[in-house]
Scaffold this active site. Structure first.
Site, PDB file in Angstrom:
ATOM      1  N   HIS A 207       0.721  -1.293  -0.077  1.00 46.70           N
ATOM      2  CA  HIS A 207      -0.143   0.056   0.051  1.00 46.70           C
ATOM      3  C   HIS A 207       0.750   1.183  -0.016  1.00 46.70           C
ATOM      4  CE1 HIS A 207      -2.122  -3.496   2.036  1.00 46.70           C
ATOM      5  NE2 HIS A 207      -3.158  -2.954   1.334  1.00 46.70           N
TER       6      HIS A 207
HETATM    7  S1  FES Z   1       1.723  -0.607   3.260  1.00 45.20           S
HETATM    8 FE1  FES Z   1       0.282  -1.784   3.424  1.00 45.20          FE
HETATM    9  S2  FES Z   1       1.108  -3.628   4.362  1.00 45.20           S
HETATM   10 FE2  FES Z   1       2.581  -2.155   3.905  1.00 45.20          FE
END
Ligand code: FES
Length: 242
Positions: A207
């Site tokens: 993410h």
């Molecule tokens: S940014 Fe979501 S798991 Fe690492």
């Protein structure tokens, strides 16, 4: 003068009243005579027609002869034998209970391979400066970074108050050149990529979380810095994680 019929009725009534008394007296006298005479008692018993409703009564009330099982020894020797038996059985029971509990605890304790995984020893001489190594410890990746002097200075130059999870670099390392962290993103648990991201540290592609060269979160959804596991340097050039 009373009529003849009246006189005869009165005589009949008085004779009827006297008759039971005479009969009872005779019977009582007869019974007294029977009970006082043994011969008559035997005769009465033999001629009795009474039968007990409890069949086999006489058999069940017979007490067996246990005399051959009785101890021939004295009371004190019998007591000594009893104490000996009780003591011996108690000792055997205690030994059995101890053995059972011991077996149970041995089975419940961690096996040798699990204990081996609890601590991991790393030879630091094999990791050149400016390089990352990933090891597995308790099923999780652990990042070991041999930091350069420039990286150490960069980590220390950051304003700690501006960080999402404020933590000074010196609080995250035992030796400035060695950075040891769990390689698990604090957002949802992905494994970040080393030497990547906007801050020259680690980048989580899941993410888009960016960690700096001290493993602190700088950008993205992750709320916390990368976690520091328990570790130690037992001797020069050796690292033990766990
Ligand atoms: S940014 Fe979501 S798991 Fe690492």
């Amino acid at each position: 003068m009373a009529p003849l019929s009246t006189v005869s009725r009165a005589l009949a009534r008085s004779s009827l009243r006297q008759l039971p008394a005479a009969t009872t007296g005779t019977t009582t006298t007869a019974l007294r005579t029977m009970s006082s005479s043994p011969a008559l008692r035997d005769a009465a018993a033999s001629s009795s027609t009474f039968e007990s409703p409890f069949k086999g009564e006489s058999k069940s009330t017979k007490v067996p002869n246990f005399s051959k099982y009785l101890s021939k020894g004295s009371t004190s020797s019998n007591a000594l034998f009893s104490y000996f038996m009780v003591g011996t059985l108690g000792a055997i029971s205690a030994a059995g209970a101890k053995s059972t509990i011991q077996e149970f605890l041995v089975n419940m304790s961690a096996s040798a391979d699990v204990l081996a995984m609890a601590k991991v020893e790393v030879d630091l001489n094999a990791i050149p400066e400016g390089k990352n190594v990933i090891i597995k410890w308790r099923g999780k990746p652990v990042f070991i970074r041999h930091r350069t002097q420039a990286e150490i200075e960069e980590a220390n130059s950051v304003n700690v108050a501006s960080l999402r999870d404020p933590q000074a670099d010196e609080d995250r390392v035992k030796k400035p050149e060695w950075l040891v962290m769990l390689g698990v993103c604090t957002h949802l648990g992905c494994v970040p990529i080393g030497e990547a991201g906007d801050y020259g540290g680690w980048f989580c592609p899941c993410h888009g979380s960016h960690y700096d060269i001290s493993g602190r979160i700088r950008k993205g959804p992750a709320p916390l810095n990368l976690e520091i596991p328990e570790y130690d340097f037992p001797e020069e050039g050796k690292l033990v994680v766990g």
